[in-house]
Structures are given as structure tokens and as C-alpha cells.
Design an enzyme around this catalytic site. Structure first.
Site, PDB file in Angstrom:
ATOM      1  N   ASP A 497       8.089   0.485   0.127  1.00 17.02           N
ATOM      2  CA  ASP A 497       8.437  -0.489   1.171  1.00 17.02           C
ATOM      3  C   ASP A 497       9.956  -0.605   1.304  1.00 17.02           C
ATOM      4  OD1 ASP A 497       8.397  -2.600   2.904  1.00 17.02           O
ATOM      5  OD2 ASP A 497       7.241  -3.940   1.623  1.00 17.02           O
ATOM      6  N   ASP A 562       4.498  -6.971   9.615  1.00 13.93           N
ATOM      7  CA  ASP A 562       3.354  -7.493   8.854  1.00 13.93           C
ATOM      8  C   ASP A 562       2.318  -8.176   9.746  1.00 13.93           C
ATOM      9  OD1 ASP A 562       4.935  -6.656   6.839  1.00 13.93           O
ATOM     10  OD2 ASP A 562       4.879  -8.525   5.699  1.00 13.93           O
TER      11      ASP A 562
HETATM   12  C1  GLA Z   1       6.633  -6.354   3.179  1.00 14.90           C
HETATM   13  C2  GLA Z   1       5.417  -5.491   3.501  1.00 14.90           C
HETATM   14  C3  GLA Z   1       4.159  -6.231   3.114  1.00 14.90           C
HETATM   15  C4  GLA Z   1       4.211  -6.568   1.627  1.00 14.90           C
HETATM   16  C5  GLA Z   1       5.471  -7.364   1.313  1.00 14.90           C
HETATM   17  C6  GLA Z   1       5.674  -7.544  -0.179  1.00 14.90           C
HETATM   18  O1  GLA Z   1       6.692  -7.506   3.958  1.00 14.90           O
HETATM   19  O2  GLA Z   1       5.405  -5.143   4.853  1.00 14.90           O
HETATM   20  O3  GLA Z   1       3.021  -5.451   3.391  1.00 14.90           O
HETATM   21  O4  GLA Z   1       4.155  -5.387   0.876  1.00 14.90           O
HETATM   22  O5  GLA Z   1       6.631  -6.729   1.808  1.00 14.90           O
HETATM   23  O6  GLA Z   1       6.801  -8.289  -0.482  1.00 14.90           O
END
Ligand code: GLA
Length: 750
Positions: A497, A562
């Protein structure tokens, strides 16, 4: 967290009846004085803050001129609290100071008196723990001397931001007098629906009083048939709720699509009303047959020489026995649990027949292992901790969901991944720089062994930056070490990520190369490991990652920001995938983010998804048509019958897992009806007819619009039943935000 401000969650069902609504006379706190840094004297009412900046409350400070600031900051909110607020209140017991959410930790004072703290600061003995999902809803006795009636009051809020955005956010802060209705909640878990014989269902209403005072009121409910457009039941119930008590009421209704329940609660003393609406979760998936059936992937990728393991997912009355015809040399199958293990040393396609038997019969299915460079030849099916536990994930929570994955039979339908998301990392690396898990994960290798021995694959999460989105340690400058550590724990899947890596990218106009660099680094390290690790790129779709994800050897890549459990989020993400169809193929998947069904919450306080049942059918259907990974993001130990039924439809899952690996194309988008078509390996097509209207709507598919003609056989996939041969076109009534998912065969091309 980078995108946590997008998560406009929790305001859901909980909000409807548990006191998030503002009461009469409330005072909005729209601005405050603000400064970065930390000094305890700033909590004191006498302190002079005239030199501080003004901040809007309810928006992170990054949106108010503090772009790159993480760390401590204080707000001082000045407010005159009129005594008329109390005088005019029906219940004069308590003052409420509502500050919505705080990124990430707060300690709040009223005129120098500490009135609350949520999360822990870096200097606290426990170390920094973010509690951004918790609502800051502080109550004080109305007779508390800290309150200065009719004078200037100072609400001082010490805040610590551990990464991403910071400050008071995701709601409008206010002050009001608490009313008895604020202590009343209707719990709404789907498990309080009972499915009765004779096509009936019962909704058990739990009404709770969370305050230490008696509350009285009326529950007024109606049950409505939205297809027939008629009210089928209506009742008023007078209730008296003792302090801290709960009462249950049962409402019976037909079990079918389109049943909607509306409940008002009117609290007698204040005459305040809260409304709660629910669509009855209706089951469409037929009961699992007792005779054996093989589910899940028909195609599986492994690198030659890597350890191979695959559990044959199969349903049917236990005990089942497993066998594989033409099993290649180097592999063995455990007849009792269907686990195929071993090693294939040579590249190539290995075709075999899986056989599963029980005393009632047997089922056979072809299965191909492609030994080569591509993994995840069908979209990963499994679980990820994020949408459920957020940063509060722990070994115990993962194990409890893993046990549920097995006990509730999800493994038998092909859900074979358990992926830990952010929140597992310790605050410091070991002396030799090895990454270590925090105290919530005492034994990563042990956890991996436990999962593997049950045929489940083990996933983990990191960031190419120094910090993850949750503020935990990332892999920056430790990529080689981390990849090797993951392999030593038995990791099968890495979600990588971007998060704080953006610090090393130009703020504006980052180049393709800037975006690829961190993913190339980890790609090369994963390649060196002696086990296969599926590579999941998470960088929100920047620079059209679908165009270069394969070059990164990415098996899947997030295409958006997200997801959250709301229709607007589902709609925005799911229905915007049309332009990406051509980029999906076996081992290369577009990832529109994880599932938002069941008990979700991004932290410790879970709530049932805010999606209606119609929207949940849309979610699973659309994701399957999109060949998207299906990663459950809910507490599996709390899986209710509706969600389980929704997730275990093998004909729906087969569309997702279809070996051709095509992503559905959007062929019609008119009058809020969308038609998506996915070509399947057996020459048939799966068709999703989606209704984006707010009402039940008749939708027609004209075969010629899809380039088809002839006498076309239609099968209802959710109900797994044939609907007969339809000539020219096919019409069906589709629920609001819902779907009708069919499969067609027997057609000629126009
Ligand atoms: C980002 C990702 C999420 C999750 C969070 C964890 O926002 O897009 O899917 O993994 O980080 O902190």
C-alpha cells in the site's frame, strides 16, 4: 490515515436511534483557535490564544493549510453556553459535547477540567494507539461546576495525528442537552431475523435504554410490501424502559423480496422522534445440497519448484473423501481433507480431474495447474481484516475468523485466503532491522502454520513507504529483508500500500517512473523467494495502474480509493469499472476494493453493513461480473444467515472464478438501468441487469443489443433455476439499487 476522511461511516443504523441527532437548542461549534505543538497550559481557560489561527471544525487540518503536518496540535473552542439551553430542555440531566471523530487521539478539557480521552499518545505507557473511528461524544452532569452558564467556556482539545490527515473531522461538533431518547437504541443485527417455515420471517426488535433513567415512549411500526405497494401491518406499542434495560418485540412478515419495515420511536418526555427503516434481508441462494459438489477455482498457478498447496473446496454431507485422477508426479492429495501438496519442477499445464465422494454420490471436475510465472489465475477469494477490525486486528481475531471460515463452510465454497491488513507491525524493527509483529501477533509463523494446515493461504500487508497508512512501520529501505521475513512466516499474499511513500514522490505531476519505482523494488524481492507470494498493488489506481500492473508482476491492483459501506461508495466504485474491462485476465485483476457486507467497522465497534439487501446482491453480483477479488471484510464469527447465504452461492461465485478471466462489459446504461455482460468459458454469458433507481423498476434486455439472437435459455443465478426460453427480449422487475443476475445460453450471434 491517508484516506480515512473518506470513510463517512458509522453514521448508520447506530445513528438512527442512539442519540447522534442534535436536540432542540443545540449550539454548533463551527470554528476554534488552533495551533500545532503541545503545551499542557493550553488546556487552561485563562490562557490567551488570540494569536492562534482560526480553524473550521469538522475538517482535517490538512485541508486548512497544514499540508504536511503530523504530530500534536491543540484546538481551543470558545462558546457561550446559555442557561436557557438547560431551562428549555425536557430532561435537564446532562450536557453533551459532541466532537465527531478525531484523527487520531484526543484529550478534551472543559475550562481546564479533563472530560475525556480516546486513544493513547506516543508518550503514554501503551504507546501511540489511533482511535479515529471512535466518536467523541462527551457527557457532563448539568450541575458540574466546570460548566460556566451564560459565560465564555473553553473546550480545549489536545490532538495527536499519527499519519495521514489530522484533527477533528467527519462530522459537525456541537453542544446540546442530552435527552432520554439519546440513550435509546434499536439494535439491528441481521441475526435477529428469523426465517420461519411457510414463507414467513420474524424481525426481533431489541430496544435498549443505555441511560440510568427510566424512559417511556411509543414504537410505531409499519410493514410495507414495496412490490405490491401496500401496507401489510401497522402497530403502535407503548413502552416503558427501566434504566439500562432491554426489551424485545417480534414483528412477523412474509419472507420475500420487497418487504420494508419502518419504525418510529417517539420519546414521551421530549416528544423527540427517531426513525429507523429496514429492508427485510431475503434469502435467494438455495440450501446447499447434501451430494458432493466441487467449487472454487478450476485453474491454479504455481511457479515451478515452489511449494504447491491447494485445498479442493467441496460441499456435501460430511465425511467427504477426495481423490485426483492424473495427479502429476510430485504432488499428493490427502484423501480426508482434499489438500494437494508437493512440488512441480517443470513448467507446463497439468490437467487433472478432481473427485469428491460421500455416501450419497460423487462429483468430478477438471482442474488445471499452470506451472509458470503467473499466480492467482482466478481472483483471490477469502478474507481481509481491514473493513472489519481496522488497526485493532489481532492474532485472536484472525484465528476466530479463520475458524468461522471453516466452521461455516466458506472454505468449501472456495474462500481460501486470510489476509492481515494494517496494524500487525511493531513500533520498532529488531536490532538487525528485521520487521517484527507487535504484541497482538505473538507468533506469525505459528499463525501461518495453523492456516496452512487447514488449506488456507496467509496474506499480509505493508507499504513501500517508511509508514503504512495507519502509521505503522513500512518496508522502506528494508524491502529485501521484509520479503524474506514474509517468506519465512509462510506468507502467500502481500498487499503493498503506497501510503507514506508519496513523501518521495513529487507532490504534483508524479511521473510513471515515480509511481512504478517502489513496486519494482518489491516485485524483484518477491521473485527471489522460494515460495509463491501473490502481489497485490494498492495505490488507488494512480497513473492508470491497470496499464502497467502486469509489468510490476502485480496479480491485482486497486483501481480506486477506499470503499465504505454506503450505496454512494458502492455505486461510485463499482459502476465506474467499465472502462477497465480489457485490462483483466487470469492472474491480472482489477481490484475495486474489499467487500462491505456483514459486520464491518474499521475498528473495535462493528455495525451491520449499511447496504440494503438489494444493494448487497448488487455488490456480490457486480464484483463477480467484474472478476474482482472477493475478500470478505467482516467479522466471520458473527456471520448471520443472510450474509452467509449471500456469500455461498456457488453459481454466483463460479461467475467470479470463471477460468476465462474476462471482466464484464457494460453494454447498456439508460434510464438508470445498466446491463453488464461477462463472457464465460463454456460459451454462455452472465448478465447483470442493475436498477440504479430508488424504486422497483421493470427492465428489459433486448438480445439484439447484446449481439445475440435465437431461442435463448435464461437461468436465474441467485435462485439457481431455469426461467425457460425467451425470444427477442427478456423483462424482469428489479429492486431499487438491486440486480437480476442471469446466465444465457443457446444463442446465436447476430
Ligand atoms: C489504505 C488502504 C486500505 C487499508 C488501509 C490500512 O487506506 O487503501 O485498504 O489497507 O490503508 O491502513
Amino acid at each position: 490515515m491517508i484516506k480515512k476522511h473518506l470513510l463517512l461511516l458509522f453514521l448508520s443504523i447506530a445513528m438512527l436511534l442512539n442519540g447522534w441527532a442534535q436536540n432542540k437548542g443545540h449550539i454548533i461549534l463551527s470554528t476554534g483557535k488552533f495551533i500545532t505543538g503541545n503545551d499542557p497550559s493550553w488546556s487552561q481557560p485563562g490562557f490567551t490564544d488570540t494569536g492562534w489561527k482560526d480553524q473550521r471544525l469538522g475538517e482535517p487540518w490538512q485541508r486548512q493549510g497544514f499540508q504536511d503536518y503530523h504530530g500534536y496540535a491543540w484546538y481551543r473552542i470558545h462558546v457561550i453556553i446559555p442557561s436557557s439551553l438547560k431551562a428549555s430542555a425536557a430532561w435537564k440531566d446532562s450536557l453533551r459535547i459532541f466532537l465527531a471523530h478525531v484523527n487520531d487521539v484526543d484529550e478534551t478539557y472543559l475550562n481546564g477540567k479533563r472530560i475525556g480521552k480516546i486513544g493513547t499518545f506516543p508518550e503514554d505507557p501503551e504507546g501511540y494507539i489511533s482511535k479515529w473511528p471512535a466518536v467523541r461524544d462527551y457527557h457532563l452532569s448539568a450541575s458540574d461546576p466546570a460548566i460556566k452558564w451564560d459565560a465564555d467556556n473553553v473546550i480545549a482539545v489536545k490532538v495527536y495525528d499519527g499519519g495521514g490527515s489530522g484533527g477533528i473531522f467527519m462530522g459537525t461538533p456541537y453542544i446540546d442537552m442530552l435527552q432520554k431518547i439519546d440513550g435509546i437504541s434499536f439494535e439491528n443485527p441481521a441475526e435477529t431475523i428469523q426465517y420461519l417455515p411457510g414463507g414467513r420471517a420474524a424481525r426481533i426488535l431489541h430496544i435498549s435504554n443505555h441511560f440510568n433513567t427510566q424512559a417511556e415512549g411509543t414504537i410505531a411500526y409499519t410493514v410495507y410490501d414495496a412490490i405490491e405497494k401496500k401496507e401489510i401491518a401497522k402497530k403502535d406499542i407503548k413502552v416503558t424502559l427501566a434504566p439500562f434495560s432491554q426489551q424485545n418485540y417480534t414483528i412477523e412478515m412474509p419472507h420475500k423480496m420487497g418487504i420494508e419495515i419502518a419504525i418510529d420511536f417517539i420519546e414521551s418526555q421530549s416528544n423527540e422522534k427517531r426513525t429507523f427503516k429496514q429492508v427485510l434481508p431475503y434469502l435467494l441462494t438455495p440450501a446447499v445440497s447434501a451430494t458432493p459438489r466441487i467449487n472454487g477455482a478450476k485453474l491454479f498457478g504455481v511457479r515451478p519448484g515452489s511449494p504447491f498447496f491447494f485445498k479442493i473446496p467441496a460441499t456435501g454431507q460430511k465425511p467427504l473423501t477426495y481423490q485426483v485422477k492424473n495427479l502429476p508426479a510430485g504432488l499428493t492429495v490427502d484423501a480426508n481433507n482434499g489438500l494437494i501438496t508437493g512440488k512441480l519442477t517443470k513448467a507446463g499445464d497439468y490437467k487433472m480431474i478432481l473427485v469428491v465422494k460421500n455416501k450419497l454420490g460423487q462429483s468430478e471436475r477438471s482442474f488445471t495447474i499452470k506451472a509458470g510465472n503467473l499466480l492467482a489465475l482466478t481472483p483471490p477469494l477469502g478474507w481481509n481484516s481491514w473493513n472489519c477490525w481496522g488497526l485493532s486486528v489481532s492474532d485472536e481475531k484472525v484465528k476466530s475468523s479463520a475458524r468461522a471460515l471453516m466452521d461455516k463452510g466458506l472454505v468449501d465454497h472456495g474462500f481460501l485466503y486470510m489476509n492481515i491488513d494494517d496494524g500487525w507491525e511493531a513500533t520498532k524493527r529488531a536490532n538487525d532491522s528485521t520487521i517484527v509483529p507487535n504484541e497482538k501477533f505473538p507468533d506469525m509463523k505459528g499463525l501461518g502454520d495453523f492456516l496452512h494446515s487447514n488449506g488456507i493461504r496467509f496474506g499480509i500487508y505493508s507499504s513501500p513507504g517508511p509508514r503504512t497508512c495507519g502509521g505503522y512501520l513500512g518496508s522502506y529501505k528494508n524491502e529485501a529483508l521484509d520479503a524474506a521475513t514474509y517468506a519465512s512466516w509462510g506468507i502467500d499474499y502481500l498487499k503493498y500500500d503506497l501510503c507514506s511513500y508519496t513523501e518521495f514522490m513529487p507532490r504534483r505531476n508524479s511521473s510513471l517512473e515515480d509511481n512504478q519505482k517502489p513496486y519494482i523494488l518489491m516485485r524483484d524481492e518477491l521473485k527471489k523467494q522460494s515460495r509463491d507470494i501473490v502481489y497485490s498493488l494498492c495505490q488507488y489506481g494512480w497513473q492508470d495502474v491497470w496499464k502497467w500492473g502486469p509489468e510490476m508482476n502485480g496479480n491485482l491492483w486497486r483501481t480506486t480509493g477506499d470503499i465504505e459501506d454506503s450505496w454512494s461508495s458502492l455505486y461510485r466504485i463499482g459502476f465506474s469499472q467499465a472502462r477497465l474491462s480489457e485490462y483483466a485476465s487470469p492472474g491480472r485483476w482489477n481490484d475495486p476494493d474489499m467487500l462491505i457486507v456483514g459486520m464491518v467497522g474499521w475498528g473495535e465497534n462493528l455495525h451491520p453493513t449499511r447496504l440494503t439487501p438489494y444493494e448487497q446482491y448488487t455488490h456480490i453480483s457486480l464484483w463477480s461480473l467484474l472478476s474482482a477479488p472477493l475478500l470478505l471484510g467482516c467479522d466471520l464469527a458473527k456471520l448471520d444467515p443472510f450474509t452467509l447465504n449471500l456469500l455461498t452461492n456457488d453459481e454466483v461465485l463460479a461467475i467470479d472464478q470463471d477460468p476465462l478471466g474476462k471482466q464484464a462489459r457494460q453494454v447498456l446504461n439508460k434510464d438508470s438501468i445498466q446491463i453488464w455482460v461477462k463472457d464465460l468459458e463454456d460459451g454462455t454469458k452472465a448478465i447483470g441487469i442493475f436498477n440504479l433507481n430508488n424504486d422497483f423498476t421493470k427492465a428489459t434486455v433486448k438480445w439484439e443489443d447484446l449481439g445475440l439472437k435465437g431461442a435463448i435459455s435464461v437461468r436465474d443465478i441467485w435462485q439457481q433455476k431455469n426461467l425457460g426460453v425467451k425470444k427477442g427480449e427478456y423483462t424482469e422487475t428489479v429492486p431499487p439499487h438491486g440486480v437480476h443476475l442471469i446466465k444465457v445460453s443457446g444463442f446465436d450471434k447476430t
